[in-house]
Design a protein around this motif. Structure first.
Motif, PDB file in Angstrom:
ATOM      1  N   ALA A 174       0.615  -1.126  -0.168  1.00 54.56           N
ATOM      2  CA  ALA A 174      -0.008  -0.020  -0.026  1.00 54.56           C
ATOM      3  C   ALA A 174       0.844   1.423  -0.086  1.00 54.56           C
ATOM      4  O   ALA A 174       0.402   2.155  -0.534  1.00 54.56           O
ATOM      5  N   ALA A 175       1.892   0.996   0.495  1.00 59.25           N
ATOM      6  CA  ALA A 175       3.093   2.253   0.524  1.00 59.25           C
ATOM      7  C   ALA A 175       3.968   2.457  -0.602  1.00 59.25           C
ATOM      8  O   ALA A 175       4.684   3.365  -0.667  1.00 59.25           O
ATOM      9  N   GLN A 176       3.553   1.648  -1.562  1.00 54.08           N
ATOM     10  CA  GLN A 176       4.328   1.793  -3.029  1.00 54.08           C
ATOM     11  C   GLN A 176       3.882   2.979  -3.785  1.00 54.08           C
ATOM     12  O   GLN A 176       2.594   2.940  -3.732  1.00 54.08           O
ATOM     13  N   PRO A 177       4.810   3.533  -4.416  1.00 49.96           N
ATOM     14  CA  PRO A 177       4.319   4.598  -5.405  1.00 49.96           C
ATOM     15  C   PRO A 177       3.532   4.159  -6.619  1.00 49.96           C
ATOM     16  O   PRO A 177       3.577   2.900  -6.811  1.00 49.96           O
ATOM     17  N   GLN A 178       3.025   5.029  -7.432  1.00 50.92           N
ATOM     18  CA  GLN A 178       2.331   4.651  -8.614  1.00 50.92           C
ATOM     19  C   GLN A 178       3.240   3.887  -9.686  1.00 50.92           C
ATOM     20  O   GLN A 178       2.852   2.845 -10.198  1.00 50.92           O
ATOM     21  N   LYS A 179       4.547   4.323  -9.708  1.00 52.87           N
ATOM     22  CA  LYS A 179       5.463   3.687 -10.571  1.00 52.87           C
ATOM     23  C   LYS A 179       5.497   2.042 -10.184  1.00 52.87           C
ATOM     24  O   LYS A 179       5.727   1.463 -11.497  1.00 52.87           O
ATOM     25  N   PHE A 180       5.594   1.814  -9.088  1.00 49.63           N
ATOM     26  CA  PHE A 180       5.505   0.505  -8.614  1.00 49.63           C
ATOM     27  C   PHE A 180       4.275  -0.344  -9.420  1.00 49.63           C
ATOM     28  O   PHE A 180       4.487  -1.591  -9.930  1.00 49.63           O
ATOM     29  N   ARG A 181       3.131  -0.063  -9.287  1.00 49.61           N
ATOM     30  CA  ARG A 181       1.906  -0.414  -9.783  1.00 49.61           C
ATOM     31  C   ARG A 181       2.037  -0.672 -11.148  1.00 49.61           C
ATOM     32  O   ARG A 181       1.421  -1.587 -11.933  1.00 49.61           O
ATOM     33  N   GLU A 182       2.595   0.727 -11.831  1.00 49.40           N
ATOM     34  CA  GLU A 182       2.914   0.525 -13.649  1.00 49.40           C
ATOM     35  C   GLU A 182       3.984  -0.668 -13.701  1.00 49.40           C
ATOM     36  O   GLU A 182       3.600  -1.317 -14.832  1.00 49.40           O
ATOM     37  N   ASP A 183       4.841  -0.812 -12.838  1.00 52.19           N
ATOM     38  CA  ASP A 183       6.139  -1.733 -13.420  1.00 52.19           C
ATOM     39  C   ASP A 183       5.130  -3.092 -12.993  1.00 52.19           C
ATOM     40  O   ASP A 183       5.563  -3.854 -13.757  1.00 52.19           O
ATOM     41  N   LEU A 184       4.477  -3.337 -11.854  1.00 53.83           N
ATOM     42  CA  LEU A 184       3.944  -4.503 -11.765  1.00 53.83           C
ATOM     43  C   LEU A 184       2.922  -5.010 -12.872  1.00 53.83           C
ATOM     44  O   LEU A 184       3.014  -6.319 -13.317  1.00 53.83           O
ATOM     45  N   GLU A 185       2.097  -4.031 -13.610  1.00 45.83           N
ATOM     46  CA  GLU A 185       1.482  -4.473 -14.726  1.00 45.83           C
ATOM     47  C   GLU A 185       2.245  -4.959 -15.943  1.00 45.83           C
ATOM     48  O   GLU A 185       2.128  -5.614 -16.794  1.00 45.83           O
ATOM     49  N   VAL A 186       3.247  -4.231 -16.104  1.00 45.11           N
ATOM     50  CA  VAL A 186       4.245  -4.591 -17.309  1.00 45.11           C
ATOM     51  C   VAL A 186       4.784  -5.831 -16.719  1.00 45.11           C
ATOM     52  O   VAL A 186       5.019  -6.783 -17.854  1.00 45.11           O
ATOM     53  N   PHE A 187       5.193  -6.084 -15.653  1.00 39.70           N
ATOM     54  CA  PHE A 187       5.835  -7.481 -15.334  1.00 39.70           C
ATOM     55  C   PHE A 187       4.589  -8.698 -15.658  1.00 39.70           C
ATOM     56  O   PHE A 187       5.107  -9.653 -16.085  1.00 39.70           O
ATOM     57  N   LYS A 188       3.460  -8.361 -15.375  1.00 40.99           N
ATOM     58  CA  LYS A 188       2.437  -9.281 -15.404  1.00 40.99           C
ATOM     59  C   LYS A 188       2.182  -9.677 -16.843  1.00 40.99           C
ATOM     60  O   LYS A 188       2.287 -10.797 -17.241  1.00 40.99           O
ATOM     61  N   GLU A 189       2.405  -8.647 -17.624  1.00 42.79           N
ATOM     62  CA  GLU A 189       2.173  -8.704 -19.165  1.00 42.79           C
ATOM     63  C   GLU A 189       3.239  -9.288 -19.842  1.00 42.79           C
ATOM     64  O   GLU A 189       3.015 -10.345 -20.532  1.00 42.79           O
TER      65      GLU A 189
END
Length: 312
Positions: free
Chosen positions: A209-224
């Motif tokens: 929950a404390a991660q920045p928006q960049k982490f969430r964007e990188d997570l979606e790139v990783f999943k794909e």
């Protein structure tokens, strides 16, 4: 210590892996002070049912009972045996920790590698010790997010934490539905695992929950990217027989020609053995254990990445 690879006097260990029961004092006596400690947990009831079926304990329980039982009946029969084995379990504040019940607590050393009864307070104290010692405890329910945190902690690339989800249904036996009474009973017996899981799952969620928006964007790139990689490695349209009656997706033709796919598809024990042999710098030890034909498939794929420091 008898399972440790021999090293020259000027070398130190930098990886401890494979199945083991965690012992803080023993691990700290072997590993460098700056070692990174991590592990993986799963929702306890799901983990127990998976273990129960994977090792055919439902079948064995039926054999002991001398009659056909549903999964629900098999689990209750198993729990009856645990209670008979250890009468302390009749006390709601004492719980049995074995390699088959509360197995995550067992593997992380709560019972010292033996069958033992644990009180709630003892469980809480042990979890607090693990919290101080471990840098990251991941959960299967948030595996991709956990791996992204792990990648950042280790300063690795995204491809370094790719994995293949190749194992599917372990057999044609369904996990089935458990009655509410059985779920309640099982959850009670799994109190040590739930103490551990709830603590570290909550801690993981707070960190995420404390991660920045960049982490969430990188997570979606990783999943794909990982999904695309998996589709290139595995034939997701079919299965073949694997260990313990389970089913797994086979490698595609392109996957069989890819070092990355082959390594991730192989059994963990075989791969760990290979890495041990390749990294073993002790001449006397290498004389006793030479790399044989069963590892030729790795050689045929060319040299390993230099950063692995592997040598034939």
């Amino acid at each position: 210590p008898k399972f440790l690879m021999l090293l020259p006097s000027n070398e130190t260990y930098n990886i401890m892996c494979q199945h083991m029961v965690f012992n803080k004092a023993t691990v700290e006596s072997v590993m460098p002070d700056d070692s990174y400690y991590f592990s993986l947990l799963r929702e306890p009831i799901k983990a127990f049912i998976s273990f129960f079926i994977f090792y055919n304990k439902d079948k064995r329980t039926q054999d002991l009972a001398g009659k056909s039982l549903t999964l629900d009946g098999s689990i209750n029969s198993f729990l009856d045996g645990i209670k008979t084995f250890n009468d302390d379990n009749s006390d709601s504040d004492k719980f049995t920790v074995t390699n088959s019940l509360n197995s995550m607590s067992y593997d992380l050393g709560m019972s010292g590698g033996t069958t033992k009864t644990i009180t709630r307070k003892e469980g809480e104290e042990y979890v607090a010790m693990l919290d101080k010692r471990f840098d990251l405890i991941m959960t299967l329910e948030h595996l991709d997010e956990s791996l992204m945190l792990f990648k950042e902690d280790m300063c690795w690339n995204t491809t370094d934490v790719f994995y293949l989800n190749r194992m599917q249904s372990r057999s044609n036996r369904s996990h089935g539905l458990l009655s509410q009474d059985t779920l309640t009973r099982l959850k009670h017996h799994l109190t040590p695992d739930y103490q551990m899981y709830n603590h570290f799952s909550g801690k993981l969620k707070n960190r995420l929950a404390a991660q920045p928006q960049k982490f969430r964007e990188d997570l979606e790139v990783f999943k794909e990217a990982r999904s695309k990689f998996e589709a290139e490695c595995l034939d997701l349209t079919t299965f073949h027989n694997a260990v313990y009656g389970s089913k797994a997706h086979p490698l595609t033709e392109a996957g069989r020609a890819s070092r990355h796919c082959v390594i991730l598809e192989d059994k963990d024990v075989a791969l760990t053995k290979l890495v041990s042999l390749l990294q073993d710098l002790n001449p006397e030890h290498r004389k006793k254990q030479q790399i044989t034909g069963k590892y030729d498939k790795y050689k045929q794929l060319g040299p390993f990445p230099r950063k692995w420091k592997l040598r034939y």
